[in-house]
Motif scaffolding. Sequence first.
Motif, PDB file in Angstrom:
ATOM      1  N   ASP A   1      -7.105 -15.688  16.623  1.00 47.36           N
ATOM      2  CA  ASP A   1      -6.708 -16.569  15.506  1.00 47.36           C
ATOM      3  C   ASP A   1      -5.661 -15.883  14.641  1.00 47.36           C
ATOM      4  O   ASP A   1      -4.661 -16.492  14.230  1.00 47.36           O
ATOM      5  N   ILE A   2      -5.943 -14.633  14.336  1.00 42.88           N
ATOM      6  CA  ILE A   2      -5.076 -13.907  13.402  1.00 42.88           C
ATOM      7  C   ILE A   2      -3.700 -13.682  14.038  1.00 42.88           C
ATOM      8  O   ILE A   2      -2.656 -13.879  13.402  1.00 42.88           O
ATOM      9  N   ASP A   3      -3.698 -13.337  15.332  1.00 40.37           N
ATOM     10  CA  ASP A   3      -2.417 -13.086  16.009  1.00 40.37           C
ATOM     11  C   ASP A   3      -1.613 -14.383  16.139  1.00 40.37           C
ATOM     12  O   ASP A   3      -0.390 -14.385  16.033  1.00 40.37           O
ATOM     13  N   ARG A   4      -2.311 -15.487  16.368  1.00 34.38           N
ATOM     14  CA  ARG A   4      -1.613 -16.777  16.493  1.00 34.38           C
ATOM     15  C   ARG A   4      -1.003 -17.188  15.138  1.00 34.38           C
ATOM     16  O   ARG A   4       0.107 -17.696  15.071  1.00 34.38           O
ATOM     17  N   ALA A   5      -1.764 -16.930  14.071  1.00 38.08           N
ATOM     18  CA  ALA A   5      -1.238 -17.228  12.724  1.00 38.08           C
ATOM     19  C   ALA A   5       0.031 -16.403  12.486  1.00 38.08           C
ATOM     20  O   ALA A   5       1.052 -16.919  12.021  1.00 38.08           O
ATOM     21  N   ALA A   6      -0.056 -15.124  12.838  1.00 34.24           N
ATOM     22  CA  ALA A   6       1.098 -14.235  12.618  1.00 34.24           C
ATOM     23  C   ALA A   6       2.303 -14.709  13.422  1.00 34.24           C
ATOM     24  O   ALA A   6       3.443 -14.701  12.932  1.00 34.24           O
ATOM     25  N   GLU A   7       2.047 -15.154  14.655  1.00 34.31           N
ATOM     26  CA  GLU A   7       3.144 -15.619  15.518  1.00 34.31           C
ATOM     27  C   GLU A   7       3.834 -16.840  14.897  1.00 34.31           C
ATOM     28  O   GLU A   7       5.059 -16.927  14.851  1.00 34.31           O
ATOM     29  N   ALA A   8       3.021 -17.770  14.392  1.00 30.22           N
ATOM     30  CA  ALA A   8       3.608 -18.981  13.791  1.00 30.22           C
ATOM     31  C   ALA A   8       4.396 -18.646  12.537  1.00 30.22           C
ATOM     32  O   ALA A   8       5.368 -19.317  12.195  1.00 30.22           O
ATOM     33  N   LEU A   9       3.989 -17.582  11.848  1.00 33.65           N
ATOM     34  CA  LEU A   9       4.624 -17.254  10.568  1.00 33.65           C
ATOM     35  C   LEU A   9       5.874 -16.384  10.708  1.00 33.65           C
ATOM     36  O   LEU A   9       6.519 -16.072   9.699  1.00 33.65           O
ATOM     37  N   VAL A  10       6.222 -16.020  11.937  1.00 35.38           N
ATOM     38  CA  VAL A  10       7.358 -15.098  12.129  1.00 35.38           C
ATOM     39  C   VAL A  10       8.611 -15.509  11.336  1.00 35.38           C
ATOM     40  O   VAL A  10       9.225 -14.693  10.657  1.00 35.38           O
ATOM     41  N   PRO A  11       9.023 -16.804  11.354  1.00 36.42           N
ATOM     42  CA  PRO A  11      10.276 -17.131  10.653  1.00 36.42           C
ATOM     43  C   PRO A  11      10.180 -17.116   9.120  1.00 36.42           C
ATOM     44  O   PRO A  11      11.210 -17.263   8.455  1.00 36.42           O
ATOM     45  N   ALA A  12       8.997 -16.940   8.561  1.00 39.08           N
ATOM     46  CA  ALA A  12       8.861 -17.085   7.095  1.00 39.08           C
ATOM     47  C   ALA A  12       9.505 -15.941   6.338  1.00 39.08           C
ATOM     48  O   ALA A  12       9.390 -14.782   6.733  1.00 39.08           O
ATOM     49  N   GLU A  13      10.168 -16.292   5.224  1.00 41.03           N
ATOM     50  CA  GLU A  13      10.705 -15.237   4.357  1.00 41.03           C
ATOM     51  C   GLU A  13       9.556 -14.502   3.695  1.00 41.03           C
ATOM     52  O   GLU A  13       9.570 -13.295   3.531  1.00 41.03           O
ATOM     53  N   ARG A  14       8.527 -15.266   3.270  1.00 43.03           N
ATOM     54  CA  ARG A  14       7.339 -14.658   2.641  1.00 43.03           C
ATOM     55  C   ARG A  14       6.124 -15.299   3.292  1.00 43.03           C
ATOM     56  O   ARG A  14       6.012 -16.513   3.319  1.00 43.03           O
ATOM     57  N   LYS A  15       5.245 -14.478   3.842  1.00 39.08           N
ATOM     58  CA  LYS A  15       4.133 -15.034   4.610  1.00 39.08           C
ATOM     59  C   LYS A  15       2.782 -14.475   4.177  1.00 39.08           C
ATOM     60  O   LYS A  15       2.702 -13.363   3.646  1.00 39.08           O
ATOM     61  N   ARG A  16       1.744 -15.271   4.430  1.00 39.23           N
ATOM     62  CA  ARG A  16       0.379 -14.830   4.136  1.00 39.23           C
ATOM     63  C   ARG A  16      -0.536 -15.262   5.275  1.00 39.23           C
ATOM     64  O   ARG A  16      -0.420 -16.374   5.784  1.00 39.23           O
TER      65      ARG A  16
END
Length: 514
Positions: free
Chosen positions: A82-97
Amino acid sequence: MTDPDRLIIFDTTLRDGEQSPGASMTVSEKCRIAEMLDQMKVDVIEAGFAISSDGDFEAVREIAKICRHSVVCSLARAHDADIDRAAEALVPAERKRIHTFISTSPLHMRVKLQMEPDEVLERVVASVTRARRHTDDVEWSCEDGSRSEHDFLMRCIEAAITAGATTINIPDTVGYAHPEEFADLIRMIRNRVPNIDRAVISVHCHNDLGLAVANSLRAIEAGARQIECTVNGIGERAGNAALEEIVMAVRTRQDRLPHALGLDTRHIMSLSRQVSASTGFAVQPNKAIVGKNAFAHESGIHQDGMLKDAETYEIMRPEDIGLSRSTLVMGKLSGRHAFRKKLEELGYDIGDNALNDAFVRFKALADKKKEVFDDDIVALVDDQIAAADQHVKFVSLEVRCGSEIKPRASLALDVDGERRATEAEGDGPVDATFKAIRALVPHDAKLLLFQINAVTEGTDAQAVVTVRLEENGTAVAGMSADTDTLVASARAYLGALNKLLVKRDRTAPHALSA
Ligand code: KIV
Ligand code: ZN
Protein backbone atom coordinates in the motif's frame (compact mmCIF):
# COMPACT_ATOMS: atom_id res chain seq x y z
CA MET A 1 4.90 26.44 8.76
CA THR A 2 6.13 28.93 11.37
CA ASP A 3 2.95 29.90 13.23
CA PRO A 4 2.14 27.02 15.65
CA ASP A 5 -1.43 28.28 15.97
CA ARG A 6 -2.17 28.31 12.26
CA LEU A 7 -4.80 25.70 11.35
CA ILE A 8 -4.03 23.19 8.64
CA ILE A 9 -7.08 22.30 6.55
CA PHE A 10 -6.88 18.77 5.18
CA ASP A 11 -9.53 18.09 2.57
CA THR A 12 -10.59 14.49 2.05
CA THR A 13 -13.54 15.05 -0.32
CA LEU A 14 -11.83 12.97 -3.00
CA ARG A 15 -11.06 10.06 -0.66
CA ASP A 16 -13.40 9.77 2.33
CA GLY A 17 -15.99 11.92 0.55
CA GLU A 18 -16.00 9.61 -2.42
CA GLN A 19 -16.65 6.70 -0.05
CA SER A 20 -20.26 7.97 0.28
CA PRO A 21 -22.40 5.32 -1.38
CA GLY A 22 -23.18 6.56 -4.90
CA ALA A 23 -20.71 9.46 -4.88
CA SER A 24 -18.22 7.86 -7.22
CA MET A 25 -16.45 10.45 -9.42
CA THR A 26 -14.44 10.13 -12.61
CA VAL A 27 -10.74 11.02 -12.72
CA SER A 28 -11.48 14.20 -14.68
CA GLU A 29 -14.11 15.29 -12.14
CA LYS A 30 -11.65 14.66 -9.32
CA CYS A 31 -8.97 16.67 -11.13
CA ARG A 32 -11.40 19.57 -11.58
CA ILE A 33 -12.22 19.56 -7.86
CA ALA A 34 -8.53 19.23 -6.91
CA GLU A 35 -7.69 22.19 -9.13
CA MET A 36 -10.33 24.27 -7.36
CA LEU A 37 -9.10 23.16 -3.92
CA ASP A 38 -5.56 24.06 -4.94
CA GLN A 39 -6.69 27.49 -6.15
CA MET A 40 -8.48 27.94 -2.84
CA LYS A 41 -5.13 27.15 -1.18
CA VAL A 42 -6.33 24.26 0.94
CA ASP A 43 -3.26 22.98 2.81
CA VAL A 44 -3.56 19.25 2.08
CA ILE A 45 -5.64 17.37 -0.50
CA GLU A 46 -6.16 13.68 0.14
CA ALA A 47 -6.51 12.67 -3.50
CA GLY A 48 -7.36 8.99 -3.05
CA PHE A 49 -6.33 5.58 -1.80
CA ALA A 50 -3.80 4.66 -4.49
CA ILE A 51 -3.80 0.90 -4.06
CA SER A 52 -7.59 0.54 -3.93
CA SER A 53 -8.13 0.68 -7.72
CA ASP A 54 -6.48 1.74 -10.97
CA GLY A 55 -8.88 4.70 -11.03
CA ASP A 56 -7.75 5.88 -7.60
CA PHE A 57 -4.08 5.45 -8.55
CA GLU A 58 -4.59 7.49 -11.71
CA ALA A 59 -6.52 10.19 -9.82
CA VAL A 60 -3.74 10.57 -7.23
CA ARG A 61 -1.10 10.71 -9.97
CA GLU A 62 -2.99 13.25 -12.11
CA ILE A 63 -3.76 15.45 -9.10
CA ALA A 64 -0.11 15.22 -8.04
CA LYS A 65 0.78 16.71 -11.44
CA ILE A 66 -1.57 19.68 -11.24
CA CYS A 67 -1.38 20.97 -7.66
CA ARG A 68 0.84 24.02 -7.21
CA HIS A 69 0.00 25.01 -3.68
CA SER A 70 -1.53 22.11 -1.76
CA VAL A 71 0.33 19.08 -0.42
CA VAL A 72 -1.05 16.02 -2.24
CA CYS A 73 -1.68 12.98 -0.07
CA SER A 74 -2.56 9.33 -0.67
CA LEU A 75 -4.02 6.97 1.90
CA ALA A 76 -2.31 3.61 2.57
CA ARG A 77 -3.02 0.75 4.99
CA ALA A 78 -0.13 -0.44 7.15
CA HIS A 79 1.18 -2.75 4.40
CA ASP A 80 4.37 -2.32 2.39
CA ALA A 81 2.52 -2.74 -0.91
CA ASP A 82 0.00 0.00 0.00
CA ILE A 83 2.69 2.41 1.05
CA ASP A 84 4.84 1.79 -2.03
CA ARG A 85 1.84 2.19 -4.33
CA ALA A 86 0.94 5.50 -2.65
CA ALA A 87 4.52 6.68 -3.11
CA GLU A 88 4.48 5.65 -6.78
CA ALA A 89 1.29 7.62 -7.45
CA LEU A 90 2.71 10.66 -5.68
CA VAL A 91 5.95 10.80 -7.71
CA PRO A 92 4.91 13.88 -9.78
CA ALA A 93 3.85 15.92 -6.72
CA GLU A 94 5.77 19.04 -5.78
CA ARG A 95 4.78 18.41 -2.14
CA LYS A 96 3.59 14.99 -1.08
CA ARG A 97 2.32 13.16 1.99
CA ILE A 98 1.71 9.49 2.72
CA HIS A 99 -1.13 8.87 5.16
CA THR A 100 -0.93 5.42 6.71
CA PHE A 101 -3.45 4.01 9.17
CA ILE A 102 -4.29 0.99 11.28
CA SER A 103 -7.08 0.31 13.77
CA THR A 104 -6.23 0.61 17.46
CA SER A 105 -9.57 -0.05 19.23
CA PRO A 106 -10.02 -3.43 20.96
CA LEU A 107 -13.05 -4.20 18.78
CA HIS A 108 -11.36 -3.42 15.47
CA MET A 109 -8.12 -5.21 16.43
CA ARG A 110 -9.99 -8.35 17.48
CA VAL A 111 -12.70 -8.52 14.79
CA LYS A 112 -11.35 -6.68 11.78
CA LEU A 113 -7.57 -7.13 12.01
CA GLN A 114 -7.54 -10.31 14.13
CA MET A 115 -4.27 -9.11 15.58
CA GLU A 116 -2.90 -8.78 19.10
CA PRO A 117 -2.13 -5.23 20.28
CA ASP A 118 1.63 -5.87 20.21
CA GLU A 119 1.44 -6.94 16.57
CA VAL A 120 -0.48 -3.75 15.77
CA LEU A 121 2.18 -1.71 17.53
CA GLU A 122 4.87 -3.40 15.43
CA ARG A 123 2.93 -2.56 12.28
CA VAL A 124 2.67 1.08 13.33
CA VAL A 125 6.44 1.33 13.51
CA ALA A 126 7.06 -0.67 10.34
CA SER A 127 4.52 1.27 8.26
CA VAL A 128 5.66 4.73 9.33
CA THR A 129 9.30 3.73 8.85
CA ARG A 130 8.55 2.52 5.33
CA ALA A 131 6.56 5.65 4.45
CA ARG A 132 9.46 7.83 5.66
CA ARG A 133 11.70 6.16 3.05
CA HIS A 134 9.53 7.87 0.41
CA THR A 135 8.82 11.27 1.98
CA ASP A 136 9.51 13.37 5.08
CA ASP A 137 5.81 14.20 5.35
CA VAL A 138 4.09 11.18 6.93
CA GLU A 139 0.72 11.13 8.65
CA TRP A 140 -0.28 8.27 10.91
CA SER A 141 -3.91 7.58 11.88
CA CYS A 142 -5.32 5.30 14.58
CA GLU A 143 -8.56 4.12 13.00
CA ASP A 144 -11.40 4.07 15.58
CA GLY A 145 -9.08 6.18 17.74
CA SER A 146 -11.90 7.63 19.85
CA ARG A 147 -12.87 4.10 21.02
CA SER A 148 -9.30 2.97 21.67
CA GLU A 149 -7.93 2.05 25.06
CA HIS A 150 -5.98 5.09 26.28
CA ASP A 151 -2.70 3.54 27.46
CA PHE A 152 -2.35 1.54 24.26
CA LEU A 153 -3.23 4.57 22.12
CA MET A 154 -0.56 6.71 23.83
CA ARG A 155 2.06 3.98 23.19
CA CYS A 156 1.10 3.77 19.52
CA ILE A 157 1.27 7.53 19.05
CA GLU A 158 4.66 7.77 20.74
CA ALA A 159 5.99 4.90 18.61
CA ALA A 160 4.63 6.45 15.38
CA ILE A 161 6.36 9.75 16.15
CA THR A 162 9.61 8.02 17.04
CA ALA A 163 9.41 6.18 13.70
CA GLY A 164 9.04 9.52 11.90
CA ALA A 165 5.35 10.49 11.69
CA THR A 166 4.99 14.26 11.47
CA THR A 167 1.18 14.36 11.80
CA ILE A 168 -0.84 12.24 14.23
CA ASN A 169 -4.46 11.98 13.21
CA ILE A 170 -7.15 10.94 15.69
CA PRO A 171 -10.25 9.74 13.83
CA ASP A 172 -13.65 9.47 15.38
CA THR A 173 -14.30 6.81 12.77
CA VAL A 174 -17.84 5.91 13.79
CA GLY A 175 -18.96 9.39 14.86
CA TYR A 176 -19.42 8.27 18.47
CA ALA A 177 -17.43 10.89 20.38
CA HIS A 178 -18.96 13.64 22.50
CA PRO A 179 -17.30 17.08 22.13
CA GLU A 180 -16.06 17.33 25.73
CA GLU A 181 -14.80 13.74 25.78
CA PHE A 182 -13.03 14.25 22.45
CA ALA A 183 -11.36 17.45 23.71
CA ASP A 184 -10.22 15.51 26.81
CA LEU A 185 -8.63 12.89 24.55
CA ILE A 186 -6.68 15.56 22.64
CA ARG A 187 -5.54 17.14 25.92
CA MET A 188 -4.52 13.70 27.22
CA ILE A 189 -2.39 13.10 24.13
CA ARG A 190 -0.68 16.46 24.62
CA ASN A 191 -0.02 15.70 28.29
CA ARG A 192 0.96 12.04 28.12
CA VAL A 193 2.81 11.46 24.85
CA PRO A 194 6.39 12.57 25.61
CA ASN A 195 7.41 13.41 22.00
CA ILE A 196 4.11 14.96 20.90
CA ASP A 197 5.80 18.33 20.34
CA ARG A 198 7.45 16.76 17.25
CA ALA A 199 4.10 16.23 15.48
CA VAL A 200 0.95 18.12 14.55
CA ILE A 201 -2.23 16.72 16.13
CA SER A 202 -5.02 16.26 13.61
CA VAL A 203 -8.66 15.20 13.99
CA HIS A 204 -10.99 13.43 11.57
CA CYS A 205 -14.61 13.40 12.70
CA HIS A 206 -17.57 11.55 11.26
CA ASN A 207 -21.08 12.87 11.60
CA ASP A 208 -23.17 9.89 12.75
CA LEU A 209 -24.55 11.83 15.73
CA GLY A 210 -24.42 15.18 13.94
CA LEU A 211 -21.39 16.17 16.07
CA ALA A 212 -18.55 16.14 13.52
CA VAL A 213 -18.10 19.91 13.39
CA ALA A 214 -18.65 20.40 17.14
CA ASN A 215 -16.08 17.68 17.91
CA SER A 216 -13.58 19.23 15.50
CA LEU A 217 -13.99 22.71 17.00
CA ARG A 218 -13.59 21.44 20.57
CA ALA A 219 -10.49 19.54 19.43
CA ILE A 220 -9.00 22.79 18.09
CA GLU A 221 -9.62 24.44 21.48
CA ALA A 222 -7.84 21.48 23.10
CA GLY A 223 -4.78 21.78 20.85
CA ALA A 224 -5.46 20.05 17.50
CA ARG A 225 -3.96 22.02 14.63
CA GLN A 226 -5.07 20.03 11.59
CA ILE A 227 -8.72 19.40 10.76
CA GLU A 228 -9.80 16.78 8.24
CA CYS A 229 -13.01 17.60 6.44
CA THR A 230 -14.94 17.40 3.17
CA VAL A 231 -16.80 19.87 0.97
CA ASN A 232 -20.56 19.76 1.74
CA GLY A 233 -19.71 17.28 4.52
CA ILE A 234 -19.97 14.27 2.19
CA GLY A 235 -18.44 10.99 3.32
CA GLU A 236 -19.07 7.49 4.68
CA ARG A 237 -22.57 7.05 6.16
CA ALA A 238 -23.62 10.43 7.64
CA GLY A 239 -20.49 12.06 6.24
CA ASN A 240 -17.47 13.93 7.58
CA ALA A 241 -17.06 17.34 9.19
CA ALA A 242 -17.98 19.94 6.55
CA LEU A 243 -15.04 22.05 5.37
CA GLU A 244 -17.17 25.15 4.85
CA GLU A 245 -18.63 24.95 8.36
CA ILE A 246 -15.25 24.49 10.06
CA VAL A 247 -13.57 27.24 8.08
CA MET A 248 -16.38 29.78 8.47
CA ALA A 249 -16.78 29.01 12.19
CA VAL A 250 -13.08 29.71 12.73
CA ARG A 251 -13.19 32.82 10.60
CA THR A 252 -16.37 34.18 12.18
CA ARG A 253 -15.56 33.29 15.80
CA GLN A 254 -11.97 34.48 16.04
CA ASP A 255 -12.78 35.51 19.64
CA ARG A 256 -13.11 31.81 20.58
CA LEU A 257 -10.93 30.28 17.86
CA PRO A 258 -8.07 32.73 17.30
CA HIS A 259 -6.34 30.78 14.55
CA ALA A 260 -5.04 31.85 11.17
CA LEU A 261 -6.20 29.96 8.08
CA GLY A 262 -4.27 29.79 4.85
CA LEU A 263 -7.17 29.45 2.43
CA ASP A 264 -9.32 31.84 0.45
CA THR A 265 -12.90 31.31 1.61
CA ARG A 266 -14.32 33.03 -1.49
CA HIS A 267 -13.96 29.73 -3.38
CA ILE A 268 -16.34 27.88 -1.03
CA MET A 269 -19.53 28.36 -3.00
CA SER A 270 -18.17 27.31 -6.38
CA LEU A 271 -16.50 24.25 -4.82
CA SER A 272 -19.74 23.28 -3.13
CA ARG A 273 -21.59 23.50 -6.45
CA GLN A 274 -18.92 21.51 -8.25
CA VAL A 275 -18.93 18.73 -5.64
CA SER A 276 -22.71 18.59 -5.76
CA ALA A 277 -22.71 18.44 -9.57
CA SER A 278 -19.98 15.75 -9.70
CA THR A 279 -21.49 13.49 -7.04
CA GLY A 280 -25.17 14.13 -7.81
CA PHE A 281 -25.69 14.88 -4.11
CA ALA A 282 -27.88 17.95 -3.85
CA VAL A 283 -27.15 20.34 -0.98
CA GLN A 284 -30.12 20.66 1.39
CA PRO A 285 -31.61 24.20 1.25
CA ASN A 286 -31.01 24.86 4.97
CA LYS A 287 -27.43 23.51 4.97
CA ALA A 288 -25.14 25.84 6.94
CA ILE A 289 -23.01 28.17 4.78
CA VAL A 290 -23.73 26.69 1.32
CA GLY A 291 -27.47 25.89 1.40
CA LYS A 292 -29.71 27.87 -0.92
CA ASN A 293 -31.40 29.53 2.07
CA ALA A 294 -28.27 30.13 4.15
CA PHE A 295 -28.29 33.84 3.28
CA ALA A 296 -31.96 34.25 2.31
CA HIS A 297 -34.15 36.50 4.44
CA GLU A 298 -37.79 35.70 3.99
CA SER A 299 -39.67 37.40 6.82
CA GLY A 300 -40.58 41.08 6.60
CA ILE A 301 -38.99 41.90 9.96
CA HIS A 302 -35.68 40.35 8.90
CA GLN A 303 -35.76 42.04 5.50
CA ASP A 304 -36.40 45.40 7.13
CA GLY A 305 -33.49 44.89 9.54
CA MET A 306 -31.23 43.78 6.70
CA LEU A 307 -32.00 46.89 4.69
CA LYS A 308 -31.04 49.10 7.64
CA ASP A 309 -27.87 47.19 8.49
CA ALA A 310 -26.91 43.73 7.17
CA GLU A 311 -25.31 42.82 10.51
CA THR A 312 -28.72 42.75 12.23
CA TYR A 313 -29.32 39.24 10.87
CA GLU A 314 -26.11 38.27 9.07
CA ILE A 315 -23.07 37.03 10.96
CA MET A 316 -21.08 36.40 7.76
CA ARG A 317 -20.99 38.28 4.48
CA PRO A 318 -22.15 36.24 1.47
CA GLU A 319 -19.21 37.70 -0.47
CA ASP A 320 -16.83 35.90 1.92
CA ILE A 321 -17.91 32.52 0.55
CA GLY A 322 -18.09 33.73 -3.06
CA LEU A 323 -21.82 34.53 -3.23
CA SER A 324 -22.64 37.81 -4.92
CA ARG A 325 -25.29 40.19 -3.63
CA SER A 326 -25.81 41.38 -7.15
CA THR A 327 -29.40 41.67 -8.27
CA LEU A 328 -28.41 41.76 -11.91
CA VAL A 329 -31.07 39.57 -13.52
CA MET A 330 -30.13 38.50 -17.01
CA GLY A 331 -32.49 38.47 -19.97
CA LYS A 332 -32.43 38.07 -23.71
CA LEU A 333 -31.01 41.56 -24.22
CA SER A 334 -28.02 40.96 -21.94
CA GLY A 335 -24.75 41.02 -23.84
CA ARG A 336 -21.63 38.87 -23.77
CA HIS A 337 -19.80 41.31 -21.50
CA ALA A 338 -22.54 41.23 -18.82
CA PHE A 339 -22.67 37.44 -19.13
CA ARG A 340 -18.90 37.14 -18.63
CA LYS A 341 -19.11 39.41 -15.58
CA LYS A 342 -21.94 37.32 -14.15
CA LEU A 343 -19.90 34.12 -14.56
CA GLU A 344 -16.97 35.75 -12.75
CA GLU A 345 -19.28 36.79 -9.91
CA LEU A 346 -20.56 33.24 -9.67
CA GLY A 347 -16.99 31.96 -9.33
CA TYR A 348 -16.56 30.42 -12.80
CA ASP A 349 -13.23 30.76 -14.54
CA ILE A 350 -13.84 29.15 -17.94
CA GLY A 351 -11.87 29.63 -21.16
CA ASP A 352 -13.06 31.74 -24.13
CA ASN A 353 -14.41 28.79 -26.13
CA ALA A 354 -16.40 27.47 -23.20
CA LEU A 355 -17.66 30.99 -22.54
CA ASN A 356 -18.85 31.32 -26.14
CA ASP A 357 -20.71 27.99 -25.92
CA ALA A 358 -22.25 28.96 -22.60
CA PHE A 359 -23.34 32.31 -24.06
CA VAL A 360 -25.11 30.58 -26.96
CA ARG A 361 -26.94 28.30 -24.49
CA PHE A 362 -27.75 31.29 -22.28
CA LYS A 363 -29.32 33.11 -25.27
CA ALA A 364 -31.40 30.05 -26.09
CA LEU A 365 -32.55 29.86 -22.47
CA ALA A 366 -33.34 33.59 -22.37
CA ASP A 367 -35.55 33.10 -25.42
CA LYS A 368 -37.61 30.58 -23.46
CA LYS A 369 -37.54 32.32 -20.06
CA LYS A 370 -38.27 35.98 -19.37
CA GLU A 371 -35.76 36.33 -16.57
CA VAL A 372 -32.64 34.22 -16.16
CA PHE A 373 -31.55 34.00 -12.52
CA ASP A 374 -28.14 33.15 -11.05
CA ASP A 375 -29.27 29.58 -10.31
CA ASP A 376 -30.29 29.15 -13.97
CA ILE A 377 -26.83 30.21 -15.09
CA VAL A 378 -25.15 27.94 -12.54
CA ALA A 379 -27.25 24.99 -13.79
CA LEU A 380 -26.46 25.84 -17.41
CA VAL A 381 -22.70 26.13 -16.93
CA ASP A 382 -22.47 23.05 -14.69
CA ASP A 383 -24.33 21.13 -17.36
CA GLN A 384 -21.93 22.28 -20.02
CA ILE A 385 -18.84 21.44 -17.95
CA ALA A 386 -20.23 17.96 -17.19
CA ALA A 387 -20.99 17.29 -20.87
CA ALA A 388 -17.57 18.45 -22.11
CA ASP A 389 -15.75 15.11 -22.11
CA GLN A 390 -18.60 12.71 -22.79
CA HIS A 391 -18.31 9.75 -25.18
CA VAL A 392 -22.08 9.64 -25.66
CA LYS A 393 -23.57 13.03 -26.41
CA PHE A 394 -27.18 14.11 -26.59
CA VAL A 395 -28.26 15.30 -30.06
CA SER A 396 -32.07 15.54 -30.09
CA LEU A 397 -35.23 14.16 -28.53
CA GLU A 398 -38.87 14.23 -29.54
CA VAL A 399 -41.49 12.61 -27.34
CA ARG A 400 -45.16 12.04 -28.06
CA CYS A 401 -47.38 11.32 -25.10
CA GLY A 402 -50.82 12.03 -23.67
CA SER A 403 -53.77 10.33 -22.04
CA GLU A 404 -54.84 8.48 -25.21
CA ILE A 405 -51.55 7.31 -26.77
CA LYS A 406 -48.68 5.01 -25.92
CA PRO A 407 -45.68 7.29 -25.14
CA ARG A 408 -43.04 7.15 -27.86
CA ALA A 409 -39.57 8.74 -27.90
CA SER A 410 -37.43 9.48 -30.99
CA LEU A 411 -33.87 9.97 -29.86
CA ALA A 412 -30.59 10.79 -31.61
CA LEU A 413 -27.20 10.47 -29.93
CA ASP A 414 -23.59 10.97 -30.94
CA VAL A 415 -21.56 7.95 -29.79
CA ASP A 416 -17.84 8.68 -30.12
CA GLY A 417 -18.49 10.72 -33.27
CA GLU A 418 -21.01 8.28 -34.80
CA ARG A 419 -24.63 9.41 -35.13
CA ARG A 420 -27.17 6.84 -33.84
CA ALA A 421 -30.97 7.26 -33.81
CA THR A 422 -33.92 5.15 -32.70
CA GLU A 423 -37.51 5.17 -31.51
CA ALA A 424 -38.84 3.44 -28.39
CA GLU A 425 -42.14 3.05 -26.59
CA GLY A 426 -42.50 3.07 -22.82
CA ASP A 427 -44.92 3.13 -19.92
CA GLY A 428 -44.47 6.90 -19.71
CA PRO A 429 -42.45 9.54 -21.56
CA VAL A 430 -39.43 9.15 -19.25
CA ASP A 431 -39.52 5.36 -19.57
CA ALA A 432 -39.71 5.66 -23.37
CA THR A 433 -36.74 8.06 -23.37
CA PHE A 434 -34.58 5.82 -21.17
CA LYS A 435 -35.52 2.75 -23.25
CA ALA A 436 -34.35 4.59 -26.37
CA ILE A 437 -31.01 5.30 -24.67
CA ARG A 438 -30.66 1.61 -23.77
CA ALA A 439 -31.41 0.64 -27.36
CA LEU A 440 -28.68 2.93 -28.69
CA VAL A 441 -26.08 2.17 -26.01
CA PRO A 442 -26.86 -1.31 -24.62
CA HIS A 443 -26.00 -1.66 -20.94
CA ASP A 444 -27.26 -3.44 -17.82
CA ALA A 445 -26.99 -0.60 -15.32
CA LYS A 446 -29.78 -0.39 -12.76
CA LEU A 447 -31.62 2.91 -12.26
CA LEU A 448 -31.28 3.72 -8.55
CA LEU A 449 -32.65 7.25 -8.52
CA PHE A 450 -34.62 9.57 -10.76
CA GLN A 451 -35.31 12.94 -9.18
CA ILE A 452 -36.67 16.21 -10.52
CA ASN A 453 -36.41 19.64 -8.86
CA ALA A 454 -37.17 23.11 -10.18
CA VAL A 455 -34.14 25.41 -10.36
CA THR A 456 -36.25 28.53 -9.70
CA GLU A 457 -39.92 29.37 -9.32
CA GLY A 458 -42.57 29.61 -12.05
CA THR A 459 -43.86 27.27 -14.73
CA ASP A 460 -41.09 28.34 -17.11
CA ALA A 461 -38.44 27.24 -14.56
CA GLN A 462 -35.68 24.87 -15.60
CA ALA A 463 -36.01 21.35 -14.25
CA VAL A 464 -32.87 19.91 -12.72
CA VAL A 465 -32.89 16.14 -13.00
CA THR A 466 -30.62 13.75 -11.10
CA VAL A 467 -30.17 10.18 -12.27
CA ARG A 468 -28.16 7.61 -10.33
CA LEU A 469 -27.13 4.36 -12.06
CA GLU A 470 -25.43 1.30 -10.67
CA GLU A 471 -23.41 -1.37 -12.43
CA ASN A 472 -21.30 -4.07 -10.76
CA GLY A 473 -21.37 -2.31 -7.42
CA THR A 474 -20.35 1.11 -8.79
CA ALA A 475 -22.98 3.82 -8.42
CA VAL A 476 -22.62 7.10 -10.29
CA ALA A 477 -24.82 10.13 -10.75
CA GLY A 478 -25.60 12.50 -13.59
CA MET A 479 -27.36 15.84 -13.36
CA SER A 480 -28.80 18.12 -16.00
CA ALA A 481 -31.03 21.15 -16.25
CA ASP A 482 -33.35 22.28 -19.03
CA THR A 483 -36.69 24.01 -19.40
CA ASP A 484 -37.83 20.71 -20.98
CA THR A 485 -37.96 18.07 -18.24
CA LEU A 486 -37.57 15.19 -20.70
CA VAL A 487 -34.48 16.69 -22.32
CA ALA A 488 -33.00 17.23 -18.84
CA SER A 489 -33.88 13.61 -17.97
CA ALA A 490 -32.17 12.24 -21.08
CA ARG A 491 -29.07 14.38 -20.48
CA ALA A 492 -28.89 13.43 -16.79
CA TYR A 493 -29.15 9.72 -17.71
CA LEU A 494 -26.39 10.18 -20.28
CA GLY A 495 -24.26 12.02 -17.70
CA ALA A 496 -24.41 9.00 -15.39
CA LEU A 497 -23.98 6.51 -18.23
CA ASN A 498 -20.87 8.30 -19.49
CA LYS A 499 -19.31 8.02 -16.05
CA LEU A 500 -20.04 4.29 -15.96
CA LEU A 501 -18.51 3.87 -19.40
CA VAL A 502 -15.35 5.69 -18.31
CA LYS A 503 -15.07 3.43 -15.28
CA ARG A 504 -15.86 0.32 -17.36
CA ASP A 505 -13.33 1.37 -20.04
CA ARG A 506 -10.48 0.67 -17.66
CA THR A 507 -11.25 -3.01 -17.55
CA ALA A 508 -13.00 -3.44 -20.91
CA PRO A 509 -11.64 -0.94 -23.45
CA HIS A 510 -14.24 -1.82 -26.07
CA ALA A 511 -17.19 -1.36 -23.77
CA LEU A 512 -18.79 1.18 -26.07
CA SER A 513 -19.30 -1.27 -28.88
CA ALA A 514 -21.00 -3.76 -26.53
O1 KIV B 1 -12.65 7.44 9.49
C1 KIV B 1 -11.49 6.98 9.52
O2 KIV B 1 -11.04 6.38 10.48
C2 KIV B 1 -10.67 7.17 8.32
C3 KIV B 1 -9.23 6.87 8.47
C4 KIV B 1 -8.72 6.06 7.32
C5 KIV B 1 -8.47 8.15 8.65
O3 KIV B 1 -11.16 7.64 7.31
ZN1 ZN C 1 -13.10 8.65 7.75
